[in-house]
Design a protein around this motif. Structure first.
Motif, PDB file in Angstrom:
ATOM      1  N   ASN A 103      10.578  11.143   1.443  1.00  0.00           N
ATOM      2  CA  ASN A 103      11.658  12.000   1.558  1.00  0.00           C
ATOM      3  C   ASN A 103      12.652  11.049   0.881  1.00  0.00           C
ATOM      4  OD1 ASN A 103      10.962  13.222   4.007  1.00  0.00           O
ATOM      5  ND2 ASN A 103      11.038  12.499   5.472  1.00  0.00           N
ATOM      6  N   ALA A 104      13.007   9.558   1.202  1.00  0.00           N
ATOM      7  CA  ALA A 104      13.862   9.215   0.466  1.00  0.00           C
ATOM      8  C   ALA A 104      14.456   9.971  -0.807  1.00  0.00           C
ATOM      9  CB  ALA A 104      13.979   7.657   0.434  1.00  0.00           C
ATOM     10  N   CYS A 105      12.618   9.762  -1.594  1.00  0.00           N
ATOM     11  CA  CYS A 105      12.758  10.899  -2.758  1.00  0.00           C
ATOM     12  C   CYS A 105      13.130  11.833  -3.338  1.00  0.00           C
ATOM     13  CB  CYS A 105      10.870  10.477  -3.409  1.00  0.00           C
ATOM     14  SG  CYS A 105      11.043   8.896  -4.025  1.00  0.00           S
ATOM     15  N   LYS A 106      12.217  13.052  -1.995  1.00  0.00           N
ATOM     16  CA  LYS A 106      12.651  14.622  -2.361  1.00  0.00           C
ATOM     17  C   LYS A 106      13.968  14.399  -1.795  1.00  0.00           C
ATOM     18  CE  LYS A 106      10.270  16.342   0.366  1.00  0.00           C
ATOM     19  NZ  LYS A 106       9.319  17.383   2.013  1.00  0.00           N
ATOM     20  N   TYR A 107      14.809  13.947  -1.155  1.00  0.00           N
ATOM     21  CA  TYR A 107      16.405  14.482  -0.463  1.00  0.00           C
ATOM     22  C   TYR A 107      17.108  13.373  -1.434  1.00  0.00           C
ATOM     23  CZ  TYR A 107      13.990  16.821   2.331  1.00  0.00           C
ATOM     24  OH  TYR A 107      13.776  17.930   3.422  1.00  0.00           O
ATOM     25  N   THR A 108      17.101  12.766  -2.578  1.00  0.00           N
ATOM     26  CA  THR A 108      17.626  11.808  -3.523  1.00  0.00           C
ATOM     27  C   THR A 108      17.180  12.465  -4.708  1.00  0.00           C
ATOM     28  OG1 THR A 108      17.553   9.989  -2.211  1.00  0.00           O
ATOM     29  CG2 THR A 108      18.027   9.476  -4.209  1.00  0.00           C
ATOM     30  N   PRO A 109      19.088  12.622  -5.286  1.00  0.00           N
ATOM     31  CA  PRO A 109      19.095  13.542  -6.795  1.00  0.00           C
ATOM     32  C   PRO A 109      18.177  13.090  -7.761  1.00  0.00           C
ATOM     33  CG  PRO A 109      21.375  14.139  -5.383  1.00  0.00           C
ATOM     34  CD  PRO A 109      19.803  13.062  -4.328  1.00  0.00           C
ATOM     35  N   GLY A 110      18.106  13.554  -8.583  1.00  0.00           N
ATOM     36  CA  GLY A 110      16.996  12.254 -10.065  1.00  0.00           C
ATOM     37  C   GLY A 110      18.250  11.427  -9.890  1.00  0.00           C
ATOM     38  N   GLY A 111      16.885  10.487 -10.742  1.00  0.00           N
ATOM     39  CA  GLY A 111      18.275   8.994 -10.800  1.00  0.00           C
ATOM     40  C   GLY A 111      19.015   7.979 -10.528  1.00  0.00           C
ATOM     41  N   GLY A 112      18.367   8.742  -8.414  1.00  0.00           N
ATOM     42  CA  GLY A 112      19.307   7.600  -7.122  1.00  0.00           C
ATOM     43  C   GLY A 112      18.303   6.395  -7.163  1.00  0.00           C
ATOM     44  N   ALA A 165       0.920  -1.199   0.383  1.00  0.00           N
ATOM     45  CA  ALA A 165       0.085   0.015   0.049  1.00  0.00           C
ATOM     46  C   ALA A 165       0.926   1.142   0.185  1.00  0.00           C
ATOM     47  CB  ALA A 165      -1.365  -0.034   1.129  1.00  0.00           C
ATOM     48  N   ALA A 166       2.343   1.329   0.614  1.00  0.00           N
ATOM     49  CA  ALA A 166       2.899   2.435   0.539  1.00  0.00           C
ATOM     50  C   ALA A 166       3.088   2.367  -0.920  1.00  0.00           C
ATOM     51  CB  ALA A 166       3.898   1.930   2.344  1.00  0.00           C
ATOM     52  N   ILE A 167       3.960   1.662  -0.805  1.00  0.00           N
ATOM     53  CA  ILE A 167       4.805   1.853  -2.465  1.00  0.00           C
ATOM     54  C   ILE A 167       3.707   2.043  -3.458  1.00  0.00           C
ATOM     55  CG2 ILE A 167       6.014   0.867  -3.832  1.00  0.00           C
ATOM     56  CD1 ILE A 167       7.324  -1.156  -2.182  1.00  0.00           C
ATOM     57  N   GLU A 168       2.970   1.795  -3.181  1.00  0.00           N
ATOM     58  CA  GLU A 168       1.185   2.236  -4.653  1.00  0.00           C
ATOM     59  C   GLU A 168       1.633   3.523  -4.229  1.00  0.00           C
ATOM     60  OE1 GLU A 168      -3.380   1.365  -5.628  1.00  0.00           O
ATOM     61  OE2 GLU A 168      -2.286   0.666  -3.752  1.00  0.00           O
ATOM     62  N   GLY A 169       1.056   4.453  -3.536  1.00  0.00           N
ATOM     63  CA  GLY A 169       0.872   5.762  -3.005  1.00  0.00           C
ATOM     64  C   GLY A 169       2.474   6.835  -3.469  1.00  0.00           C
ATOM     65  N   VAL A 170       3.623   6.352  -3.058  1.00  0.00           N
ATOM     66  CA  VAL A 170       4.213   6.965  -3.382  1.00  0.00           C
ATOM     67  C   VAL A 170       5.055   6.370  -5.590  1.00  0.00           C
ATOM     68  CG1 VAL A 170       5.134   6.804  -1.256  1.00  0.00           C
ATOM     69  CG2 VAL A 170       6.165   5.608  -2.459  1.00  0.00           C
ATOM     70  N   MET A 171       5.051   5.464  -5.876  1.00  0.00           N
ATOM     71  CA  MET A 171       5.384   5.582  -7.008  1.00  0.00           C
ATOM     72  C   MET A 171       5.221   6.515  -8.312  1.00  0.00           C
ATOM     73  SD  MET A 171       7.347   2.117  -7.281  1.00  0.00           S
ATOM     74  CE  MET A 171       7.518   2.174  -8.863  1.00  0.00           C
ATOM     75  N   PRO A 172       4.300   7.192  -8.189  1.00  0.00           N
ATOM     76  CA  PRO A 172       3.490   8.432  -9.274  1.00  0.00           C
ATOM     77  C   PRO A 172       5.668   9.473  -8.675  1.00  0.00           C
ATOM     78  CG  PRO A 172       2.391   8.241  -8.698  1.00  0.00           C
ATOM     79  CD  PRO A 172       2.918   7.155  -7.551  1.00  0.00           C
ATOM     80  N   MET A 173       5.538   9.741  -7.183  1.00  0.00           N
ATOM     81  CA  MET A 173       6.432   9.794  -7.372  1.00  0.00           C
ATOM     82  C   MET A 173       8.042   9.562  -7.458  1.00  0.00           C
ATOM     83  SD  MET A 173       7.670  11.752  -3.669  1.00  0.00           S
ATOM     84  CE  MET A 173       6.287  12.542  -3.585  1.00  0.00           C
ATOM     85  N   VAL A 174       8.315   8.236  -7.511  1.00  0.00           N
ATOM     86  CA  VAL A 174       9.995   7.710  -7.902  1.00  0.00           C
ATOM     87  C   VAL A 174      10.039   7.709  -9.320  1.00  0.00           C
ATOM     88  CG1 VAL A 174      11.267   5.483  -7.967  1.00  0.00           C
ATOM     89  CG2 VAL A 174       9.754   5.842  -5.631  1.00  0.00           C
ATOM     90  N   GLU A 175       8.421   7.446  -9.824  1.00  0.00           N
ATOM     91  CA  GLU A 175       8.940   7.174 -10.932  1.00  0.00           C
ATOM     92  C   GLU A 175       9.120   8.422 -11.629  1.00  0.00           C
ATOM     93  OE1 GLU A 175       5.287   5.304 -12.255  1.00  0.00           O
ATOM     94  OE2 GLU A 175       6.172   3.757 -11.862  1.00  0.00           O
ATOM     95  N   ALA A 176       8.208   9.855 -11.346  1.00  0.00           N
ATOM     96  CA  ALA A 176       8.877  11.146 -12.114  1.00  0.00           C
ATOM     97  C   ALA A 176      10.196  11.228 -11.687  1.00  0.00           C
ATOM     98  CB  ALA A 176       7.653  11.943 -10.860  1.00  0.00           C
ATOM     99  N   ALA A 177      10.332  10.796 -10.812  1.00  0.00           N
ATOM    100  CA  ALA A 177      12.135  11.334 -10.138  1.00  0.00           C
ATOM    101  C   ALA A 177      13.239   9.980 -11.495  1.00  0.00           C
ATOM    102  CB  ALA A 177      12.223  11.711  -8.752  1.00  0.00           C
ATOM    103  N   GLY A 178      12.781   9.477 -12.035  1.00  0.00           N
ATOM    104  CA  GLY A 178      13.602   8.522 -12.571  1.00  0.00           C
ATOM    105  C   GLY A 178      14.004   7.799 -11.699  1.00  0.00           C
ATOM    106  N   HIS A 179      13.570   7.619 -10.415  1.00  0.00           N
ATOM    107  CA  HIS A 179      14.600   6.501  -8.981  1.00  0.00           C
ATOM    108  C   HIS A 179      14.236   4.577  -9.240  1.00  0.00           C
ATOM    109  CE1 HIS A 179      15.615  10.401  -6.641  1.00  0.00           C
ATOM    110  NE2 HIS A 179      14.237  10.281  -6.335  1.00  0.00           N
ATOM    111  N   ASP A 180      15.151   4.225  -8.812  1.00  0.00           N
ATOM    112  CA  ASP A 180      15.325   2.837  -9.118  1.00  0.00           C
ATOM    113  C   ASP A 180      14.830   2.356  -7.934  1.00  0.00           C
ATOM    114  OD1 ASP A 180      15.978   0.613  -9.031  1.00  0.00           O
ATOM    115  OD2 ASP A 180      18.082   0.559  -9.299  1.00  0.00           O
ATOM    116  N   LEU A 181      13.953   1.777  -7.673  1.00  0.00           N
ATOM    117  CA  LEU A 181      12.896   1.612  -6.361  1.00  0.00           C
ATOM    118  C   LEU A 181      13.726   0.049  -5.955  1.00  0.00           C
ATOM    119  CD1 LEU A 181      11.909   2.236  -3.459  1.00  0.00           C
ATOM    120  CD2 LEU A 181       9.532   1.895  -4.845  1.00  0.00           C
ATOM    121  N   ALA A 182      14.263  -0.191  -5.317  1.00  0.00           N
ATOM    122  CA  ALA A 182      14.622  -2.059  -5.359  1.00  0.00           C
ATOM    123  C   ALA A 182      13.451  -2.425  -3.352  1.00  0.00           C
ATOM    124  CB  ALA A 182      15.841  -1.995  -4.728  1.00  0.00           C
TER     125      ALA A 182
END
Length: 960
Positions: free
Chosen positions: A716-725, A672-689
């Protein structure tokens, strides 16, 4: 405020000043309303009888002139008493009239009205001329002023004069009848005529004898103010014969100009009003200067007109002198009691007081009526009264001298200690005839004894340092607390230690060279100083207060101290200083938070404004409009997320948030948590494991709140990690805990900020100069929710640019079982197909909000009725049938709660679904909606998903 308005006023002014008003409904005189003060001042200065009822309790006031109409059973107890309780026998007559005036009725006036009163224990007829007037201020009618005159004596004299006049009229009528009979008969016997004349003359002599021998002055004025009759005592007072006086007016008889002019006005007033008039006046006649009380009454002729004015006058000089003598005696006795505290009295064999005791009255302020009988016990302190009477009875039974000490209420209202001694006087048969006693004020002596006892008790039991030393600074007395404070092993050790060695080494020079010399000069002094603990050598902070001890001749002979340990206070002051520093830091963070909040709320508003402007452009493409709608939806969700975080923090701080625990798998929460933040992760180009163990980890937790915790950490991790992190979430079992780690390759956290990141309004980016947005409450919310679940959370980082790791520990559930099925047999999240074409009522005083919600529902194919206040919504509900009613709870007129309760009583809407639509989303708000009859609770702004879920529930889902 001043109580000068009670000055003067004779006896009643003195009683008002002496009375203790604290316990009365009015409180102390200084706090009385201005209208009450002015009315009391007017009343005390008036010579006419006046009475005042004030306030809802009808508290009573009256002046000396009215006091003269009262007997001992009523006065002075009536002062300050409640009117309904005081005048029970007269209240059926005067009570309704007073209540009517208090309710706003007009002022009243009565002439010679019968108002029976209890006097000397009996109900007696009394006639009064009186009027009731309202007393009001800005707050309305507050009291009733009574201006009155006791006309009982006048009424009785008037009745007597009327009887006399009637008899004279009957005599004249009799004579006229006799004359007619004689004229008609023309031959009746002269003997009969002589008999009638004799009878008439006999009556005249009877009246003349009565008036001539009365001690009162009796007289009659004609309409020109001339005397037509004066009885013998009046002629004697004038020193004139009948012929010298009759036919003359007052001025011609030697009355002073003012006196004659006054009687002239009064005669004219009686003629004009046909009512009696009374007065008191001095006069110098043959009897010397005397005081006279008089009454003038109209004499009504056969034609009903005033044909003369009759009057009677009574010499009241002795009464006036007696009252003046009583007043002088009272003053003498009060002066005596001021010069001596000795009170003398005597009483009956049973202790009942009958004979007056002016010294007792002067000492206590009791009147004779209050003192007599056993009224004297009212002046004895309530705590001493029972023992006093019991001791008195024992002395009576044993015939021995009564001696006791008790507290007695003195004139000023203060209870003072007195010593009473009474000696019995016996009859010849050995029975006690009476007691003669004295009461002596011993308050000051006893107070000194009590003070001495208190000092002894203080020295024995006080926790303060109490000590005395000679001028050589060698102690000769120390209490046990002093020994404990300095850690002395024994009393001898302390007494053998010089005073200066009691102090911390660095403070001894100050004590010796500055402080003690100041004590010697000024008699006493105080300072804060450190004493020395004999065993540990640690400082003991004291408030050191020292006094000079003097001998009988006033010469210094030593020093005394009562000092207090303030070590804890000093420590508290240091803690307070640190707390002040912390508070200033918190205030600074709060200020930064408010600035950040304004910034964060404006950020979504700008694209929302732009999107709205784009939608209004005629040439905008559907693709651009689609992007604008998606962008506006994201920004709106961001604003809702900010507000939800704020509300959650407020609920946690106030203790209003409640966890809805259930047995849930950790994997479900992570999903449930990942489903809510995936749009932000994808918009920043992060790699989520994501790495979860194969075995399910079951928790006894609130899945929504834990999903919120993990979503905040991932955000928080998305916001404070530069794009592609890189961002990683991993979970594992450690003993009885589930351990979840969220790592990122972001900007990292400085070592000194690893703990403060969980505090309110704290942002890591501020510590390293990079602003990433946010309110600085996300991690504070995370820690609060984790702690509510019994878990812990920590932060770790290798430093700036080295990424961060947040480690969350939660206790595992005791039994790893699958979650229970829902009561209705469905699984969480199942939706029921939506029935189309529903009739829906939308009520909201915000016209834009109601219109837009109606547009959404209409677009879904439903028929919508709008209302913008509670009354309109209720009228629509009565007039039509609806499947769904969406009600704003804060509408004007009737609230949504009131409308919901009314709808639940309507049979034709028995199956309708009610949804509360409000900006208040706390748990207690949901409970209140449920109690009012709502089936669902929508928190503004409600999205399409929530509205569709609400429509789906029309097929049977329960209130969530």
């Amino acid at each position: 405020m001043s109580t000068a308005f009670l000055s003067g006023g004779g006896e009643m002014g003195a009683l008002m000043r002496a009375r203790d008003w604290h316990a009365s409904p009015l409180g102390t005189p200084a706090g009385w309303p201005p209208a009450l003060k002015h009315t009391v001042r007017l009343m005390l200065g008036a010579r006419h009888p006046m009475f005042l009822f004030w306030g809802p309790e009808l508290v009573q006031f009256y002046n000396d002139a009215y006091r003269a109409t009262m007997d001992g059973a009523r006065h002075p107890a009536a002062l300050g008493a409640r009117g309904r309780d005081c005048w029970t026998e007269a209240w059926p007559i005067i009570g309704p009239e007073i209540e009517d005036i208090l309710a706003g009725g007009p002022a009243t006036w009565h002439e010679r009205k019968l108002v029976p009163l209890l006097r000397d224990g009996m109900l007696r007829d009394a006639w009064w001329t009186y009027g009731f007037s309202p007393i009001e201020d800005d707050g309305g009618i507050q009291g009733v002023l009574v201006v009155c005159t006791d006309v009982t004596e006048e009424h009785q004299n008037r009745l007597a004069l009327q009887t006399l006049n009637l008899r004279l009229e009957e005599e004249v009528a009799e004579r006229r009848r006799a004359e007619r009979e004689l004229a008609a008969a023309k031959g009746r016997s002269d003997v009969a005529l002589q008999e009638v004349s004799r009878t008439s003359e006999q009556r005249r002599r009877l009246y003349e004898t009565f008036l001539s021998n009365s001690p009162d002055l009796a007289y009659v004025f004609d309409l020109d103010h001339r005397f037509t009759y004066a009885n013998a005592v009046l002629l004697q007072m004038w020193g004139k014969t009948w012929d010298e006086a009759i036919g003359k007016n007052c001025l011609e008889l030697g009355y002073p100009d003012w006196h004659a002019e006054m009687h002239g006005r009064e005669i004219e007033q009686v003629k004009a009003t046909r009512k009696p008039i009374k007065g008191t006046v001095p006069f110098n006649g043959t009897f010397g200067r005397r005081m006279y009380e008089y009454i003038f009454v109209p004499v009504i002729g056969p034609d009903g007109e005033v044909e003369a004015v009759a009057g009677t006058t009574r010499d009241v000089t002795e009464r006036e002198l007696a009252e003046e003598a009583i007043s002088r005696n009272e003053q003498r006795f009060r002066s005596l009691i001021e010069a001596s505290t000795q009170v003398v009295w005597h009483c009956g064999p049973d202790g009942s007081m009958e004979a007056d005791s002016p010294t007792w009255r002067a000492y206590t302020g009791q009147t004779y009526e209050e003192w007599r009988g056993f009224g004297w016990t009212d002046a004895v302190h309530p705590d001493d009264r029972a023992a006093c009477l019991a001791h008195w009875r024992r002395c009576m039974a044993e015939g021995r001298v009564y001696e006791a000490e008790q507290r007695v209420r003195a004139l000023g209202g203060e209870y003072r200690w007195t010593a009473a001694r009474a000696v019995p006087i016996f009859n010849e048969d050995g029975a006690i005839r009476e007691w003669v006693g004295t009461t002596t004020d011993i308050h000051d002596r006893r107070q000194a004894e009590l003070d001495r006892q208190r000092f002894v008790s203080l020295a024995e039991r006080s926790e303060d340092f109490i000590g005395m030393a000679g001028l050589d600074l060698k102690p000769f007395f120390l209490n046990q607390a002093a020994l404990r404070l300095v850690g002395a092993r024994s009393y001898e050790e302390a007494l053998n230690t010089p005073v200066q060695e009691f102090f911390y080494p660095e403070d001894r020079a100050f004590i010796r060279d500055e402080f003690l010399p100041r004590v010697a000069r000024e008699g006493h002094a105080e300072t804060e100083v450190r004493m020395r603990h004999f065993r540990s050598g640690e400082p003991v902070w004291m408030i050191y207060t020292v006094y000079v001890i003097r001998d009988a001749d006033g010469r210094p002979e030593g020093y005394a101290t009562v000092s207090r340990d303030i070590t804890e206070r000093k420590l508290a002051e240091e803690r307070l200083r640190q707390a002040t520093v912390d508070l200033l830091d918190a205030n600074g963070r709060k200020t930064r938070f408010l600035a950040t909040l304004a910034h964060e709320l404006r950020n979504p508003l700008a694209p929302l404004r732009t999107g709205l402007d784009l939608m209004q452009l005629p040439g905008a493409s559907q693709e651009a409009l689609g992007r604008a709608r998606a962008m506006m939806d994201r920004q709106l969700r961001q604003m809702v997320h900010l507000i939800d975080d704020l509300m959650d923090i407020a609920r946690i701080d106030s203790g209003k948030i409640e966890l809805k625990r259930e047995r849930v798998a950790l994997g479900t929460i992570v999903g449930a948590a990942i489903e809510g933040v995936m749009p932000m992760v994808e918009a920043a180009g992060h790699d989520l494991a994501v790495a979860l163990p194969e075995e399910p980890l079951w928790l006894d937790a609130d899945p929504t709140r834990l999903a919120q915790v993990l979503a905040n950490l991932l955000t928080n991790a998305c916001k404070y990690t530069p794009g592609g992190g890189r961002i990683a979430l991993a979970a594992r079992r450690e003993g009885g805990d589930a351990v979840i780690e969220v790592r990122d390759s972001g900007i990292g956290i400085p070592p000194d900020a690893l703990e403060s990141v969980f505090e309110m309004f704290s942002q890591v980016s501020q510590n390293i100069g990079r602003a990433q947005g946010g309110l600085g409450i996300g991690l504070a919310l995370v820690r609060s929710l984790v702690q509510m679940h019994g878990g812990t959370i920590t932060a770790a980082s290798a430093g700036a640019g080295q990424g961060s790791t947040f480690t969350l520990r939660l206790p595992l559930a005791s039994l790893a079982t699958a979650p229970a099925a829902r009561p209705d047999g469905s699984e969480r999240g199942e939706a029921t197909p939506v029935e189309s074409g529903l009739r829906i009522l939308v009520a909201d005083d915000n016209v834009d909000a109601a219109t837009m919600l109606a547009a959404v529902l209409t677009a879904r194919g439903h028929q919508v009725t709008l209302a913008h206040d509670g009354e309109e919504a209720l009228a629509s509900a009565r007039a039509d049938s609806f499947a769904l009613l969406i009600l704003d709870v804060g509408m004007p007129g009737l609230s949504g709660y009131e409308v919901a309760r009314a709808v639940r009583a309507m049979p034709h809407l028995d199956g309708a679904l009610l949804a509360a639509h409000t900006g208040w989303g706390a748990e207690h708000d949901r409970s209140e909606a449920l109690a009012a009859g709502f089936d669902a609770h929508l928190t503004k702004p409600a999205g399409l998903d929530e509205i569709d879920a609400l429509l789906a529930r029309l097929c049977g889902a329960s209130f969530d």
